[in-house]
Every structure is written in C-alpha cells, then in structure tokens.
Design a protein around this motif. Structure first.
Motif, PDB file in Angstrom:
ATOM      1  N   ALA A  44      30.971  50.994  62.560  1.00 51.78           N
ATOM      2  CA  ALA A  44      30.185  50.406  61.495  1.00 51.78           C
ATOM      3  C   ALA A  44      30.994  50.230  60.213  1.00 51.78           C
ATOM      4  CB  ALA A  44      28.970  51.280  61.212  1.00 51.78           C
ATOM      5  N   LYS A  45      32.045  51.017  60.026  1.00 53.92           N
ATOM      6  CA  LYS A  45      32.807  51.011  58.795  1.00 53.92           C
ATOM      7  C   LYS A  45      34.107  50.227  58.991  1.00 53.92           C
ATOM      8  CE  LYS A  45      34.634  54.391  55.536  1.00 53.92           C
ATOM      9  NZ  LYS A  45      34.850  55.817  55.324  1.00 53.92           N
ATOM     10  N   PRO A  46      34.448  49.299  58.087  1.00 53.48           N
ATOM     11  CA  PRO A  46      35.718  48.597  58.225  1.00 53.48           C
ATOM     12  C   PRO A  46      36.881  49.590  58.212  1.00 53.48           C
ATOM     13  CG  PRO A  46      34.354  47.535  56.560  1.00 53.48           C
ATOM     14  CD  PRO A  46      33.667  48.807  56.959  1.00 53.48           C
ATOM     15  N   GLN A  47      37.893  49.341  59.010  1.00 50.96           N
ATOM     16  CA  GLN A  47      38.961  50.306  59.209  1.00 50.96           C
ATOM     17  C   GLN A  47      39.975  50.369  58.072  1.00 50.96           C
ATOM     18  OE1 GLN A  47      39.042  52.509  61.847  1.00 50.96           O
ATOM     19  NE2 GLN A  47      36.994  51.708  62.081  1.00 50.96           N
ATOM     20  N   THR A  48      40.330  49.253  57.473  1.00 50.96           N
ATOM     21  CA  THR A  48      41.354  49.264  56.443  1.00 50.96           C
ATOM     22  C   THR A  48      40.731  49.131  55.066  1.00 50.96           C
ATOM     23  OG1 THR A  48      41.649  46.867  56.496  1.00 50.96           O
ATOM     24  CG2 THR A  48      42.993  48.170  58.026  1.00 50.96           C
ATOM     25  N   LYS A  49      41.491  49.549  54.062  1.00 47.42           N
ATOM     26  CA  LYS A  49      41.009  49.419  52.690  1.00 47.42           C
ATOM     27  C   LYS A  49      40.846  47.939  52.334  1.00 47.42           C
ATOM     28  CE  LYS A  49      41.273  53.767  51.279  1.00 47.42           C
ATOM     29  NZ  LYS A  49      40.945  54.512  50.103  1.00 47.42           N
ATOM     30  N   ARG A  50      41.743  47.107  52.843  1.00 41.23           N
ATOM     31  CA  ARG A  50      41.657  45.671  52.569  1.00 41.23           C
ATOM     32  C   ARG A  50      40.359  45.103  53.161  1.00 41.23           C
ATOM     33  NH1 ARG A  50      43.818  40.553  54.774  1.00 41.23           N
ATOM     34  NH2 ARG A  50      44.392  39.256  53.007  1.00 41.23           N
ATOM     35  N   ASP A  64      31.949  45.119  40.684  1.00 41.06           N
ATOM     36  CA  ASP A  64      32.794  45.224  39.501  1.00 41.06           C
ATOM     37  C   ASP A  64      33.968  46.158  39.792  1.00 41.06           C
ATOM     38  OD1 ASP A  64      31.464  47.622  39.538  1.00 41.06           O
ATOM     39  OD2 ASP A  64      30.826  47.571  37.450  1.00 41.06           O
ATOM     40  N   ILE A  65      34.951  46.157  38.902  1.00 36.59           N
ATOM     41  CA  ILE A  65      36.176  46.929  39.111  1.00 36.59           C
ATOM     42  C   ILE A  65      35.865  48.423  39.250  1.00 36.59           C
ATOM     43  CG2 ILE A  65      38.343  47.655  38.022  1.00 36.59           C
ATOM     44  CD1 ILE A  65      38.655  44.894  38.945  1.00 36.59           C
ATOM     45  N   GLU A  66      34.958  48.930  38.436  1.00 39.77           N
ATOM     46  CA  GLU A  66      34.642  50.359  38.473  1.00 39.77           C
ATOM     47  C   GLU A  66      34.036  50.761  39.826  1.00 39.77           C
ATOM     48  OE1 GLU A  66      31.974  53.666  36.065  1.00 39.77           O
ATOM     49  OE2 GLU A  66      32.428  51.747  35.104  1.00 39.77           O
ATOM     50  N   ALA A  67      33.123  49.950  40.343  1.00 37.96           N
ATOM     51  CA  ALA A  67      32.509  50.258  41.643  1.00 37.96           C
ATOM     52  C   ALA A  67      33.552  50.189  42.757  1.00 37.96           C
ATOM     53  CB  ALA A  67      31.365  49.289  41.921  1.00 37.96           C
ATOM     54  N   LEU A  68      34.427  49.192  42.701  1.00 36.52           N
ATOM     55  CA  LEU A  68      35.479  49.077  43.711  1.00 36.52           C
ATOM     56  C   LEU A  68      36.423  50.274  43.637  1.00 36.52           C
ATOM     57  CD1 LEU A  68      36.322  45.277  43.317  1.00 36.52           C
ATOM     58  CD2 LEU A  68      35.124  46.353  45.230  1.00 36.52           C
ATOM     59  N   SER A  69      36.742  50.692  42.429  1.00 37.06           N
ATOM     60  CA  SER A  69      37.632  51.827  42.228  1.00 37.06           C
ATOM     61  C   SER A  69      37.044  53.116  42.813  1.00 37.06           C
ATOM     62  CB  SER A  69      37.912  52.008  40.737  1.00 37.06           C
ATOM     63  OG  SER A  69      38.762  53.091  40.513  1.00 37.06           O
ATOM     64  N   LYS A  70      35.775  53.340  42.574  1.00 35.08           N
ATOM     65  CA  LYS A  70      35.121  54.543  43.098  1.00 35.08           C
ATOM     66  C   LYS A  70      35.004  54.495  44.620  1.00 35.08           C
ATOM     67  CE  LYS A  70      32.399  55.790  39.053  1.00 35.08           C
ATOM     68  NZ  LYS A  70      31.062  55.897  38.471  1.00 35.08           N
ATOM     69  N   THR A  71      34.651  53.345  45.151  1.00 33.44           N
ATOM     70  CA  THR A  71      34.440  53.221  46.593  1.00 33.44           C
ATOM     71  C   THR A  71      35.744  53.351  47.373  1.00 33.44           C
ATOM     72  OG1 THR A  71      32.572  51.764  46.186  1.00 33.44           O
ATOM     73  CG2 THR A  71      33.488  51.750  48.400  1.00 33.44           C
ATOM     74  N   SER A  78      45.302  48.863  40.589  1.00 36.42           N
ATOM     75  CA  SER A  78      45.518  48.616  42.024  1.00 36.42           C
ATOM     76  C   SER A  78      44.471  47.639  42.561  1.00 36.42           C
ATOM     77  CB  SER A  78      45.472  49.921  42.808  1.00 36.42           C
ATOM     78  OG  SER A  78      46.490  50.792  42.352  1.00 36.42           O
ATOM     79  N   ILE A  79      43.248  47.750  42.064  1.00 39.48           N
ATOM     80  CA  ILE A  79      42.184  46.816  42.461  1.00 39.48           C
ATOM     81  C   ILE A  79      42.560  45.398  42.032  1.00 39.48           C
ATOM     82  CG2 ILE A  79      39.764  46.158  42.117  1.00 39.48           C
ATOM     83  CD1 ILE A  79      39.998  48.700  43.730  1.00 39.48           C
ATOM     84  N   ARG A  80      43.029  45.271  40.792  1.00 44.04           N
ATOM     85  CA  ARG A  80      43.410  43.937  40.294  1.00 44.04           C
ATOM     86  C   ARG A  80      44.558  43.357  41.113  1.00 44.04           C
ATOM     87  NH1 ARG A  80      42.791  46.817  35.432  1.00 44.04           N
ATOM     88  NH2 ARG A  80      40.776  46.410  34.513  1.00 44.04           N
ATOM     89  N   ARG A 105      32.083  40.932  37.216  1.00 48.50           N
ATOM     90  CA  ARG A 105      31.895  41.139  38.647  1.00 48.50           C
ATOM     91  C   ARG A 105      32.728  40.117  39.389  1.00 48.50           C
ATOM     92  NH1 ARG A 105      28.155  44.764  39.599  1.00 48.50           N
ATOM     93  NH2 ARG A 105      27.766  44.203  41.747  1.00 48.50           N
ATOM     94  N   TYR A 106      33.276  40.551  40.514  1.00 43.99           N
ATOM     95  CA  TYR A 106      34.111  39.686  41.343  1.00 43.99           C
ATOM     96  C   TYR A 106      33.434  39.495  42.684  1.00 43.99           C
ATOM     97  CZ  TYR A 106      37.672  40.869  37.899  1.00 43.99           C
ATOM     98  OH  TYR A 106      38.371  41.032  36.732  1.00 43.99           O
ATOM     99  N   ARG A 107      33.518  38.273  43.221  1.00 45.82           N
ATOM    100  CA  ARG A 107      32.978  38.034  44.554  1.00 45.82           C
ATOM    101  C   ARG A 107      33.774  36.921  45.219  1.00 45.82           C
ATOM    102  NH1 ARG A 107      29.377  33.736  45.065  1.00 45.82           N
ATOM    103  NH2 ARG A 107      28.917  32.731  43.081  1.00 45.82           N
ATOM    104  N   ILE A 108      33.785  36.965  46.541  1.00 48.69           N
ATOM    105  CA  ILE A 108      34.494  35.958  47.308  1.00 48.69           C
ATOM    106  C   ILE A 108      33.586  34.736  47.457  1.00 48.69           C
ATOM    107  CG2 ILE A 108      35.426  35.378  49.591  1.00 48.69           C
ATOM    108  CD1 ILE A 108      36.311  38.288  49.826  1.00 48.69           C
ATOM    109  N   THR A 109      34.099  33.568  47.035  1.00 47.29           N
ATOM    110  CA  THR A 109      33.323  32.337  47.157  1.00 47.29           C
ATOM    111  C   THR A 109      33.784  31.482  48.326  1.00 47.29           C
ATOM    112  OG1 THR A 109      34.768  31.250  45.550  1.00 47.29           O
ATOM    113  CG2 THR A 109      32.762  32.258  44.695  1.00 47.29           C
TER     114      THR A 109
END
Length: 118
Positions: A44-50, A64-71, A78-80, A105-109
């Motif tokens: 159920a969980k993606p294997q790589t950080k990417r 957002d960057i903070e949520a990505l950083s925590k997760t 590094s997120i950027r 907030r960042y999202r893939i379009t």
C-alpha cells in the motif's frame, strides 16, 4: 664498521589457526502473520521517497513544503531540490500561493509521457 641485522621474524597479523574466529548470527523470528502484515503494508505504501513525493504532489490539493518535510523526513532545501529534479524529469509542478497569505502549495499538473519501447 659492522652492521647488525635483526633476525627475521615470522609474525603474521592474522590469528593463529588454534584460535578460530567466532561469528554468530542472530536471526529475528517473525510470525507468519507479521510477515503477511508487512507485505500488505509495503504494497500500500510507495517504496521510494521519490514515489512518495510524487504521490503527495499528485493529490488534488497538493502539499506544502512543511508537510512534505515532515512526511518524508527531509529538510526543506532537499524538498526544493527534489521538486527541481521532478521538473527536469518532465513533471509540470504548479506553485500556488493562497490569497490568505499561507504557505505555498505544490502539486503535479502534468506527468511526463512514457517512452515507447522499440
């Protein structure tokens, strides 16, 4: 002048054959249920950080960057850098700043088109 030479010694740096190296391996025992639970969790969980980053950015609201950083457990720079890597790989990433002045907030379009095998 007389030179004195030291007698040759036959010293080796390894242990003598009479003292074999002792190596022990301890293997953790797991129940079959624990193994099946781990397989379900891994599926159920993606294997790589990417892959995790792509999944988080693929959500309709993005992240957002903070949520990505925590997760992901990464620092903000590094997120950027990872976002830049995704852009270079062909992903289109939108940066949206809320009117209320919150964090961007960042999202893939758009995702890159898969390369056809020849």
């Amino acid at each position: 002048m007389t030179t004195q030479t030291k007698p040759a010694t036959n010293r080796s740096r390894s242990k003598p054959a009479s003292q074999p190296a002792i190596r022990t391996a301890v293997k953790a025992r797991r129940s079959p249920k624990a193994d099946s639970d781990a397989k379900v969790e891994n599926a159920a969980k993606p294997q790589t950080k990417r892959a995790q980053l792509i999944a988080l950015l693929g959500a309709k609201t993005g992240a957002d960057i903070e949520a990505l950083s925590k997760t992901l457990g990464w620092q903000q720079h590094s997120i950027r850098a990872a976002l830049t890597g995704l852009r270079k790989a062909g992903f289109e990433i939108a940066r949206e700043t809320p009117a209320s002045g919150g964090a961007a907030r960042y999202r893939i379009t758009a995702r890159p088109e898969p390369v056809a095998a020849q």
